[in-house]
Design a protein around this motif. Structure first.
Motif, PDB file in Angstrom:
ATOM      1  N   PHE A   1       0.855  -1.193   0.000  1.00 25.29           N
ATOM      2  CA  PHE A   1       0.000   0.000   0.000  1.00 25.29           C
ATOM      3  C   PHE A   1       0.886   1.236   0.000  1.00 25.29           C
ATOM      4  N   ASP A   2       0.705   2.094  -0.997  1.00 21.26           N
ATOM      5  CA  ASP A   2       1.558   3.276  -1.156  1.00 21.26           C
ATOM      6  C   ASP A   2       0.843   4.566  -0.758  1.00 21.26           C
ATOM      7  N   ASP A   3       1.660   5.562  -0.484  1.00 26.90           N
ATOM      8  CA  ASP A   3       1.268   6.989  -0.392  1.00 26.90           C
ATOM      9  C   ASP A   3       0.644   7.399   0.937  1.00 26.90           C
ATOM     10  N   GLY A   4       0.478   6.472   1.882  1.00 26.31           N
ATOM     11  CA  GLY A   4      -0.095   6.827   3.177  1.00 26.31           C
ATOM     12  C   GLY A   4       0.989   7.239   4.145  1.00 26.31           C
TER      13      GLY A   4
ATOM     14  N   ILE B   1      10.072   3.277   2.790  1.00 23.71           N
ATOM     15  CA  ILE B   1       9.949   4.685   2.408  1.00 23.71           C
ATOM     16  C   ILE B   1       9.566   4.791   0.924  1.00 23.71           C
ATOM     17  N   HIS B   2       8.805   5.838   0.614  1.00 29.03           N
ATOM     18  CA  HIS B   2       8.352   6.066  -0.766  1.00 29.03           C
ATOM     19  C   HIS B   2       9.004   7.355  -1.279  1.00 29.03           C
ATOM     20  N   SER B   3       8.791   8.442  -0.571  1.00 26.23           N
ATOM     21  CA  SER B   3       9.481   9.713  -0.814  1.00 26.23           C
ATOM     22  C   SER B   3       8.939  10.657   0.247  1.00 26.23           C
TER      23      SER B   3
ATOM     24  N   SER C   1       7.580  13.879  -0.353  1.00 31.74           N
ATOM     25  CA  SER C   1       6.375  14.619  -0.787  1.00 31.74           C
ATOM     26  C   SER C   1       5.728  14.055  -2.044  1.00 31.74           C
ATOM     27  N   HIS C   2       6.214  12.905  -2.516  1.00 31.54           N
ATOM     28  CA  HIS C   2       5.741  12.294  -3.760  1.00 31.54           C
ATOM     29  C   HIS C   2       6.074  13.127  -4.987  1.00 31.54           C
ATOM     30  N   ALA C   3       7.133  13.896  -4.912  1.00 32.22           N
ATOM     31  CA  ALA C   3       7.619  14.605  -6.103  1.00 32.22           C
ATOM     32  C   ALA C   3       8.123  13.571  -7.114  1.00 32.22           C
TER      33      ALA C   3
ATOM     34  N   MET D   1      -1.044  -1.341  -4.466  1.00 34.39           N
ATOM     35  CA  MET D   1      -2.329  -0.720  -4.134  1.00 34.39           C
ATOM     36  C   MET D   1      -2.033   0.591  -3.399  1.00 34.39           C
ATOM     37  N   HIS D   2      -3.055   1.315  -3.033  1.00 33.48           N
ATOM     38  CA  HIS D   2      -2.861   2.604  -2.349  1.00 33.48           C
ATOM     39  C   HIS D   2      -3.786   2.716  -1.145  1.00 33.48           C
ATOM     40  N   ASP D   3      -3.216   3.195  -0.030  1.00 30.97           N
ATOM     41  CA  ASP D   3      -4.066   3.498   1.126  1.00 30.97           C
ATOM     42  C   ASP D   3      -4.227   5.007   1.283  1.00 30.97           C
ATOM     43  N   ALA D   4      -3.801   5.751   0.276  1.00 31.42           N
ATOM     44  CA  ALA D   4      -4.003   7.192   0.243  1.00 31.42           C
ATOM     45  C   ALA D   4      -3.766   7.640  -1.188  1.00 31.42           C
ATOM     46  N   ARG D   5      -4.482   8.644  -1.612  1.00 31.68           N
ATOM     47  CA  ARG D   5      -4.257   9.250  -2.914  1.00 31.68           C
ATOM     48  C   ARG D   5      -4.675  10.691  -2.815  1.00 31.68           C
ATOM     49  N   PRO D   6      -3.971  11.556  -3.512  1.00 30.75           N
ATOM     50  CA  PRO D   6      -4.450  12.939  -3.532  1.00 30.75           C
ATOM     51  C   PRO D   6      -5.816  13.051  -4.203  1.00 30.75           C
TER      52      PRO D   6
HETATM   53 ZN   LIG Z   1       3.105   6.706  -4.852  1.00 32.22          ZN
END
Ligand SMILES: [Zn+2]
Length: 211
Positions: free
Chosen positions: A24-27, A75-77, A79-81, A169-174
């Motif tokens: 799960f990404d971005d959370g 870790i992903h990043s 700020s998701h830049a 998958m994602h547990d957060a998205r803008p």
């Molecule tokens: Zn991402």
């Protein structure tokens, strides 16, 4: 250092074993992550979360909750830049800041890295290696964003996972409500016979055990 792989990039496990690695990404995101954690707990399965540094700084208790539930956190990043659109120094800073933010919250050094958008550049790959991070991509995406991120589409792609897959998958998205779709699709899938035949593990199981 990690034992296998010249470039230290992993995108799937062995097809001959029943293990599947949900990621799960971005959370973390307090709107969606707790429900996903509940679903995983109900089925007593482990997964992996690739977090954003700024989301960790905003929700440290949620990060600890993920760790305490026994899931892997990478870790992903910060700020998701997009790594390719940044000057090299800034791309390195995105990783460094995320690494230290997560390490400060969990009290242990992260071991997993997934670049934002799956976009790798040599400088960050080298930095990941220096930080003893294993870079992990994926072999199966449920495409839970944009126009294709419908419940039927996500459910169909999730039902098609194969042994050895690392599932994105994602547990957060803008873009708002998609993680709700992800959580519902996951909840439904985990009740199926196919899901019962698979062994859902955190990525540390794949990366620390010899084949
Ligand atoms: Zn991402």
């Amino acid at each position: 250092m990690w034992p296998n792989g010249f470039l230290n990039i992993t995108s799937r496990g062995r097809r001959s074993k029943p293990q599947v690695y949900l990621t799960f990404d971005d959370g973390p995101d307090p709107r969606f992550t707790p429900a996903i954690l509940d679903t995983l707990a109900q089925h007593q399965i482990k997964a992996s979360f690739f977090v954003l540094g700024e989301a960790c700084a905003a929700h440290p208790a949620l990060v600890r909750q993920i760790a305490e539930a026994g899931h892997d956190i990478g870790i992903h990043s910060y700020s998701h830049a997009h790594p390719w659109r940044l000057p090299e120094a800034q791309a390195r800073e995105e990783m460094r800041r995320c690494y230290h933010t997560l390490a400060d919250i969990t009290g242990s050094p992260p071991r997993l890295f997934r670049p934002a958008y799956g976009r790798i550049r040599p400088a960050t790959l080298q930095q990941a290696s220096a930080l003893q991070l294993r870079t992990v991509l994926w072999s199966c995406s449920v495409i839970d964003w944009g126009a294709w991120g419908t419940l039927s589409g996500v459910s169909r792609r999730l039902a098609a996972v194969k042994p050895g897959d690392i599932v994105l998958m994602h547990d957060a998205r803008p873009d708002a409500n998609r993680p709700q779709v992800t959580q519902t699709a996951l909840q439904n899938f985990l009740l199926t016979d196919k899901a019962a035949s698979l062994d859902f593990c955190g990525l540390s199981q794949l990366l620390t055990k010899p084949d």
